[in-house]
Design a protein around this motif. Structure first.
Motif, PDB file in Angstrom:
ATOM      1  N   GLN A 165     -35.604  10.356   5.488  1.00  0.00           N
ATOM      2  CA  GLN A 165     -36.452   9.519   4.639  1.00  0.00           C
ATOM      3  C   GLN A 165     -35.860   9.308   3.252  1.00  0.00           C
ATOM      4  O   GLN A 165     -36.414   8.565   2.451  1.00  0.00           O
ATOM      5  N   SER A 166     -34.783   9.991   2.958  1.00  0.00           N
ATOM      6  CA  SER A 166     -34.265   9.990   1.584  1.00  0.00           C
ATOM      7  C   SER A 166     -33.688   8.640   1.172  1.00  0.00           C
ATOM      8  O   SER A 166     -32.942   8.020   1.920  1.00  0.00           O
ATOM      9  N   PRO A 167     -34.055   8.195  -0.019  1.00  0.00           N
ATOM     10  CA  PRO A 167     -33.518   6.916  -0.512  1.00  0.00           C
ATOM     11  C   PRO A 167     -32.130   7.030  -1.139  1.00  0.00           C
ATOM     12  O   PRO A 167     -31.559   6.030  -1.542  1.00  0.00           O
ATOM     13  N   VAL A 168     -31.595   8.232  -1.192  1.00  0.00           N
ATOM     14  CA  VAL A 168     -30.277   8.421  -1.804  1.00  0.00           C
ATOM     15  C   VAL A 168     -29.216   7.632  -1.033  1.00  0.00           C
ATOM     16  O   VAL A 168     -29.233   7.597   0.204  1.00  0.00           O
ATOM     17  N   TRP A 169     -28.308   7.018  -1.757  1.00  0.00           N
ATOM     18  CA  TRP A 169     -27.335   6.135  -1.107  1.00  0.00           C
ATOM     19  C   TRP A 169     -26.523   6.837  -0.029  1.00  0.00           C
ATOM     20  O   TRP A 169     -26.191   6.230   1.004  1.00  0.00           O
ATOM     21  N   ALA A 170     -26.195   8.105  -0.261  1.00  0.00           N
ATOM     22  CA  ALA A 170     -25.365   8.814   0.720  1.00  0.00           C
ATOM     23  C   ALA A 170     -26.096   8.920   2.060  1.00  0.00           C
ATOM     24  O   ALA A 170     -25.471   8.810   3.124  1.00  0.00           O
ATOM     25  N   PHE A 171     -27.404   9.114   1.996  1.00  0.00           N
ATOM     26  CA  PHE A 171     -28.171   9.178   3.245  1.00  0.00           C
ATOM     27  C   PHE A 171     -28.329   7.792   3.859  1.00  0.00           C
ATOM     28  O   PHE A 171     -28.315   7.639   5.079  1.00  0.00           O
ATOM     29  N   GLU A 172     -28.462   6.795   3.015  1.00  0.00           N
ATOM     30  CA  GLU A 172     -28.543   5.426   3.550  1.00  0.00           C
ATOM     31  C   GLU A 172     -27.280   5.098   4.326  1.00  0.00           C
ATOM     32  O   GLU A 172     -27.331   4.512   5.409  1.00  0.00           O
ATOM     33  N   GLU A 173     -26.150   5.463   3.756  1.00  0.00           N
ATOM     34  CA  GLU A 173     -24.879   5.224   4.431  1.00  0.00           C
ATOM     35  C   GLU A 173     -24.806   6.022   5.733  1.00  0.00           C
ATOM     36  O   GLU A 173     -24.400   5.510   6.769  1.00  0.00           O
ATOM     37  N   ALA A 174     -25.201   7.269   5.642  1.00  0.00           N
ATOM     38  CA  ALA A 174     -25.114   8.149   6.810  1.00  0.00           C
ATOM     39  C   ALA A 174     -26.010   7.638   7.940  1.00  0.00           C
ATOM     40  O   ALA A 174     -25.660   7.756   9.116  1.00  0.00           O
ATOM     41  N   ARG A 175     -27.146   7.067   7.570  1.00  0.00           N
ATOM     42  CA  ARG A 175     -28.055   6.562   8.608  1.00  0.00           C
ATOM     43  C   ARG A 175     -27.434   5.406   9.379  1.00  0.00           C
ATOM     44  O   ARG A 175     -27.701   5.228  10.564  1.00  0.00           O
ATOM     45  N   LYS A 176     -26.582   4.621   8.703  1.00  0.00           N
ATOM     46  CA  LYS A 176     -25.886   3.545   9.423  1.00  0.00           C
ATOM     47  C   LYS A 176     -25.021   4.150  10.535  1.00  0.00           C
ATOM     48  O   LYS A 176     -24.912   3.604  11.627  1.00  0.00           O
ATOM     49  N   LEU A 177     -24.417   5.293  10.212  1.00  0.00           N
ATOM     50  CA  LEU A 177     -23.563   5.957  11.197  1.00  0.00           C
ATOM     51  C   LEU A 177     -24.390   6.569  12.321  1.00  0.00           C
ATOM     52  O   LEU A 177     -23.968   6.581  13.475  1.00  0.00           O
ATOM     53  N   VAL A 178     -25.573   7.062  11.972  1.00  0.00           N
ATOM     54  CA  VAL A 178     -26.445   7.619  13.001  1.00  0.00           C
ATOM     55  C   VAL A 178     -26.800   6.527  14.011  1.00  0.00           C
ATOM     56  O   VAL A 178     -26.761   6.743  15.230  1.00  0.00           O
ATOM     57  N   GLU A 179     -27.095   5.335  13.487  1.00  0.00           N
ATOM     58  CA  GLU A 179     -27.401   4.206  14.366  1.00  0.00           C
ATOM     59  C   GLU A 179     -26.204   3.865  15.248  1.00  0.00           C
ATOM     60  O   GLU A 179     -26.348   3.575  16.433  1.00  0.00           O
ATOM     61  N   ARG A 180     -25.030   3.900  14.641  1.00  0.00           N
ATOM     62  CA  ARG A 180     -23.810   3.558  15.376  1.00  0.00           C
ATOM     63  C   ARG A 180     -23.609   4.540  16.542  1.00  0.00           C
ATOM     64  O   ARG A 180     -23.289   4.134  17.659  1.00  0.00           O
ATOM     65  N   VAL A 181     -23.805   5.801  16.231  1.00  0.00           N
ATOM     66  CA  VAL A 181     -23.624   6.824  17.259  1.00  0.00           C
ATOM     67  C   VAL A 181     -24.644   6.637  18.383  1.00  0.00           C
ATOM     68  O   VAL A 181     -24.330   6.788  19.559  1.00  0.00           O
ATOM     69  N   LYS A 182     -25.851   6.270  18.014  1.00  0.00           N
ATOM     70  CA  LYS A 182     -26.881   6.018  19.033  1.00  0.00           C
ATOM     71  C   LYS A 182     -26.468   4.873  19.944  1.00  0.00           C
ATOM     72  O   LYS A 182     -26.670   4.916  21.150  1.00  0.00           O
ATOM     73  N   ARG A 183     -25.886   3.841  19.352  1.00  0.00           N
ATOM     74  CA  ARG A 183     -25.468   2.667  20.132  1.00  0.00           C
ATOM     75  C   ARG A 183     -24.348   3.008  21.097  1.00  0.00           C
ATOM     76  O   ARG A 183     -24.357   2.610  22.251  1.00  0.00           O
TER      77      ARG A 183
END
Length: 566
Positions: free
Chosen positions: A12-30
């Motif tokens: 849930q964190s709005p910190v940019w590093a987590f925002e970036e990391a979440r993109k990777l989480v999505e990628r891994v899911k795909r």
RNA sequence: GAGCGCGUAGCUCAGCCGGUAGAGCAUCUGACUUUUAAUCAGAGGGUCCCGGGUUCGAAUCCCGGCGCGCUCACCA
């Protein structure tokens, strides 16, 4: 706090590093992939600069954020890739042996001799410096040399694949170029078999089956046929980037905003080759004090060494963490502030809940494990206090000394029992403050000579100090100072509290004179405290030097020598 | 031409996923058993660039302007 709970908060964190990391989480899911590769690029055509460091620092923060989100279940790697097969285009201004380097223009950087004569090549030198910096910060990374990858054949398959897709690559690249450049453009740059120069020449013919390109030396007209594999050809930059992503399956790479168009083009190319472009984002550039982009070859802006002269590595990491999407001016003024903000974040960390902690820069800077702050206690029951850089700078100026022991004398007076041993990081901070003082505060000092009235009062002050016992207290000294100045009409203040016509007070003008003449400042410490800590003998010596004019002339000589050095 | 960012107190800037403007410095006032500054308390000071929109409510989100800066259009 379990790792699952932490991951839930991080999600849930709005910190940019987590925002970036979440993109990777999505990628891994795909994709269902079991590993994630982070890449940072480095062009060793000059000394590593602070932007290079920043890219690794920020990428590492994203990496750690990703590991937190995925609870360490996905393996991660960080590849620091040096584009060291690139041809030397321009001799940097800030390195020695300029003439020698000029002789090697156009050759791969790993074939250009080291102007510092320490390493096998210029690239090896710069690569070593980069690794040095990264190691000093404790980054976890794998270093990769483009030259090694090309010559060892690790890129061969990808290179042949690109050769087979030559037309697709050209279809992407050519529209981005001007006509005259487009007519000669080739993604493949053959290394000249005779001169060793990386050639920018049109390709006359490609043979995908043989894995070769045919080209002609523009000077001699001689025709060559060169393998694209085995390090005989290098790729033009954008195709090179794309090929690397393709060959290594890079999942994440960030880049400065100056590369936005390049990222798009390279992304198109890698997709044309049949793979996904990595995730990534564009950070703003670092600017020098005039607002211009900092560059390796010009050497403007702050260097990493310069920053580390005045502040600890983690403060630089803080600078990198904060607002990566905003342009930041990188000059000396920002250092004290970065230091104090870091200390403040560190001091606050322990009191925060986990949501707050994940948003606290020190969590990201220290990979989730920030150290406990070093605090001082003014008396047994007093609340913990942290000494900040601004305060230390004052202290060093007050001490009028570049000796850490003198500064520690002040610190112990405030909080008895502290020492370099109990507070090692504070000791480091003291030394940084001294360096900052020496280079920025001291040069700004302006000493003036005393006039006759001032000489008289200084001489009497000297006599008074001489008459005091060596262990006189700060209060006693202060008291005597008033008595010395009181008879001098210039400093008499009849409006002072407790003043009578017979016994006037002493005005601030007197103290201001002391600071200007003795310390070269317009402000200063309570003088009795200063004399007690600085030492009575030292104070007398200081007065003597003021009276003889040495303080002024020495300072002027100091300024002169600085000017020459610069 | 395209892209990115910025515009909040005199200065430098915070204001994180919307809830009646904050800090540091500077200025001013006062305290500290004869007047300093490694201290403390307090005060003043802002149309949050402008105009629309969404909303019960916008410095914050959206659209459009204006101003400033940078970057890319050759190479990396």
């Amino acid at each position: 706090m379990t790792s699952a709970e932490l991951a839930a908060i991080a999600a849930q964190s709005p910190v940019w590093a987590f925002e970036e990391a979440r993109k990777l989480v999505e990628r891994v899911k795909r994709t269902g992939q079991a590993q994630v590769l982070f890449e940072t690029g480095y062009g060793p055509s000059g000394l590593p600069h602070i932007g290079t460091f920043g890219e690794v620092a920020r990428t590492t923060m994203v990496r750690h954020a990703f590991e937190t989100l995925t609870e360490g279940r996905i393996k991660t790697r960080l590849l620091a890739f040096s584009d060291d097969m690139d041809g030397l285009r321009k001799v940097p201004d800030n390195v020695p042996n300029q003439e020698m380097l000029t002789q090697h223009l156009g050759k791969p950087l790993t074939k250009v001799p080291d102007p510092f004569n320490k390493f096998e090549s210029f690239a090896h030198h710069n690569n070593a410096m980069l690794r040095d910096f990264l190691d000093r910060f404790g980054f976890e990374y794998e270093f990769a040399s483009s030259t090694d990858y090309y010559t060892s054949g690790r890129f061969d398959e990808a290179l042949l694949h690109m050769l087979r897709n030559f037309d697709k690559v050209q279809a992407i690249m050519l529209p981005s170029l001007r006509e005259e450049r487009a007519s000669t453009y080739s993604p493949f740059l053959p290394v000249h078999p005779k001169t060793g120069i990386v050639m920018q020449v049109p390709v006359e013919k490609i043979d995908a089956d043989a894995g070769t390109i045919a080209w002609r030396d523009p000077d001699t007209g001689e025709a060559f046929e060169t393998l694209v594999t085995g390090g005989h050809c290098k790729l033009q930059w954008k195709p090179d980037w794309a090929m690397r992503w393709y060959a290594l399956d890079v999942d994440y790479e960030m880049a400065g905003k100056d590369l936005i168009d390049s990222v798009k083009l390279s992304g198109s190319i890698v997709r044309a080759l049949g793979k996904n472009a990595p995730e990534g984002f564009n950070y703003e550039l670092f600017l020098d004090e005039k607002g211009a982009k900092i560059s390796k070859s010009r050497g403007n802006g702050l260097t990493i060494e310069e920053w580390l002269t005045y502040a600890a590595p983690e403060t630089l990491a803080l600078f990198m963490f904060q607002k990566p999407r905003e342009a930041k001016r990188l000059h000396f003024d920002v250092i004290p502030r970065a230091v104090d903000e870091y200390l403040q974040f560190l001091a606050g960390y322990g009191k925060q809940d986990w949501k707050g902690r994940l948003g606290n820069p020190v969590w990201h800077i220290h990979a989730g494990k920030p150290p406990a702050p070093e605090v001082l206690h003014h008396g047994a029951d007093a609340p913990a206090a942290t000494v900040n850089f601004a305060m230390l700078l004052n202290l060093v100026a007050v001490a009028n000394s570049e000796d850490p022991a003198v500064v520690w004398g002040f610190l112990r007076r405030y909080a008895p029992g502290v020492s370099q041993q109990t507070h090692p990081r504070l000791d480091a901070l003291v030394r940084y403050a001294i360096a900052y003082f020496r280079d920025f505060v001291r040069p700004a000092k302006v000493y003036r000579l005393a006039d006759d009235v001032e000489r008289d009062v200084l001489a009497r002050l000297d006599a008074a100090v001489a008459a005091m016992p060596a262990d006189a207290s700060a209060e006693d000294i202060q008291f005597e100072i008033y008595n010395v100045a009181r008879p001098t009409p210039r400093y008499q203040d009849f409006k002072a509290k407790g003043a009578t016509p017979e016994r006037p007070g002493v005005s601030n003008d007197f103290f201001n004179m002391l600071y200007q003449v003795l310390l070269g400042e317009n402000r200063g410490p309570r003088f009795g405290s200063f004399a007690a800590l600085y030492g009575l003998a030292e104070t007398r010596a200081l007065i003597a030097k003021a009276l003889s004019g040495e303080l002024k002339s020495e300072h002027e000589a100091f300024l002169e020598s600085r000017k020459k050095a610069a």
